[in-house]
Structure formats: structure tokens, C-alpha cells
Design a protein around this motif. Structure first.
Motif, mmCIF file in Angstrom:
data_model
loop_
_atom_site.group_PDB
_atom_site.id
_atom_site.type_symbol
_atom_site.label_atom_id
_atom_site.label_comp_id
_atom_site.label_asym_id
_atom_site.label_seq_id
_atom_site.Cartn_x
_atom_site.Cartn_y
_atom_site.Cartn_z
ATOM 1 N N HIS A 96 37.395 177.017 36.455
ATOM 2 C CA HIS A 96 35.964 177.247 36.312
ATOM 3 C C HIS A 96 35.161 176.943 37.568
ATOM 4 O O HIS A 96 34.026 177.408 37.696
ATOM 5 C CB HIS A 96 35.420 176.438 35.135
ATOM 6 N N HIS A 151 36.417 171.622 25.988
ATOM 7 C CA HIS A 151 35.868 172.973 25.890
ATOM 8 C C HIS A 151 35.976 173.463 24.454
ATOM 9 O O HIS A 151 36.939 173.167 23.744
ATOM 10 C CB HIS A 151 36.629 173.937 26.803
ATOM 11 N N THR A 196 26.439 181.847 37.639
ATOM 12 C CA THR A 196 27.745 181.401 37.191
ATOM 13 C C THR A 196 28.793 182.454 37.508
ATOM 14 O O THR A 196 28.479 183.520 38.035
ATOM 15 C CB THR A 196 27.714 181.069 35.676
ATOM 16 N N THR A 224 32.359 182.691 32.683
ATOM 17 C CA THR A 224 31.518 181.797 31.885
ATOM 18 C C THR A 224 30.168 182.430 31.534
ATOM 19 O O THR A 224 29.402 181.852 30.764
ATOM 20 C CB THR A 224 31.273 180.454 32.611
#
Length: 172
Positions: free
Chosen positions: A27, A83, A113, A117
């Protein structure tokens, strides 16, 4: 899940960095850690941590523009092993409501982002306003999104709480 959200303190630094690292490389690229360290040392707005069972499991903040009717979310991360637990939605709602209570309440809230995501933010009522192939210095693609922090959106967040306000069907 019982969580609390509070202001970031300098003694939270190690746990925040560990939460960030748990999301590398899926991420965040490792190169963004220096930016995170800089933000922790000299923030441009309030920063918050999410605490669950005495452990920091999330982190994020925001900045407000003095010149534009705009707030910008910064970071917003949940420890990788948490998550999908709702912590990210709770932290997002908390930050939006915190901004709504400020003297310089923004009309719009933006976030940039990665494409993987962006769906999270879309499910929480953000709309995509731009997509930048290779838009980050790391070479990753960038997606810009915006949330309209209207009186109606704020009332819904206050009345429903984060679980109902961010319906899974993408309405907010």
C-alpha cells in the motif's frame, strides 16, 4: 471491536512507523517513510491514532487550506493485520467530523491515493476527480478524490455513525 481515536503524541511514533511498515510495499512504497517521519516531526495539521486493546492500529490526519475551501487528508493507514475491520472507515469519519467542527470548516475534502485503495474512498462517498499515471515520484499511479463536506453529509455522519454513514454500496 472497541476502538478509541485520539491525538497523536510523540511517544506513538514507533507504533505509527511499525503500522506504516506493515503496509509496505502493498500500500505504500518504502520511500514514503521519510515523508511520514517529516509529517510526524512537523505536522501541517492535526494527527490522530486509533487504539485497540492498548495498541495503535491506525493513523491519519488532515490539513486545512487558509486560502481555499479545502481540507486534505494525509496518510490514513491501518495496520495490515487489521485491514477490513472497519478501522479505516472509523478513522475517516472521525477526521471528516473533526474538520467539520473547525472554524475554517472546508467545503471539500480531497485525498490522493493509489488506484488499489481508491475504491475504499469511493465506497465512502468520495468521487474521483483525476487520475495521474506515474503521478507519484515513486512511479506509482495516483488517483485524486473529493468528498463534499456538506451540512447533509455531516448530519448523516453525526446521526448514523461511521458504519451506516459509509454504506457498502458506495452511497454516503
Amino acid at each position: 471491536m472497541k476502538i478509541s481515536i485520539r491525538r497523536y503524541r510523540p511517544d506513538d511514533r514507533k507504533a505509527v512507523l511499525a503500522a506504516f511498515r506493515s503496509n509496505v510495499p502493498a500500500h505504500f512504497p518504502a520511500s514514503e517513510e521519510s515523508w511520514l517521519r517529516s509529517a510526524l516531526d512537523d505536522p501541517d495539521g492535526p494527527l490522530f491514532v486509533v487504539v485497540e486493546a492498548g495498541e495503535i492500529v491506525g493513523f491519519g490526519g488532515y490539513e486545512l487550506s487558509e486560502f481555499y475551501d479545502l481540507g486534505t487528508l494525509v496518510f490514513g493507514l491501518v495496520r495490515a493485520d487489521r485491514h477490513g475491520s472497519g478501522i479505516g472507515r472509523a478513522l475517516l469519519a472521525y477526521r471528516l467530523l473533526h474538520m467539520a467542527g473547525r472554524k475554517l470548516r472546508p467545503r471539500y475534502v480531497t485525498v490522493d491515493t493509489h488506484p488499489h485503495t481508491a475504491g475504499f474512498f469511493k465506497r465512502c462517498g468520495f468521487i474521483e476527480i483525476a487520475r495521474w499515471p506515474g503521478g507519484y515520484r515513486s512511479g506509482r499511479d495516483r488517483v485524486d478524490l473529493r468528498f463534499d463536506l456538506t451540512d447533509e453529509a455531516v448530519a448523516r455522519l453525526r446521526a448514523c455513525g461511521w458504519r451506516e454513514a459509509f454504506a457498502r454500496d458506495g452511497t454516503a
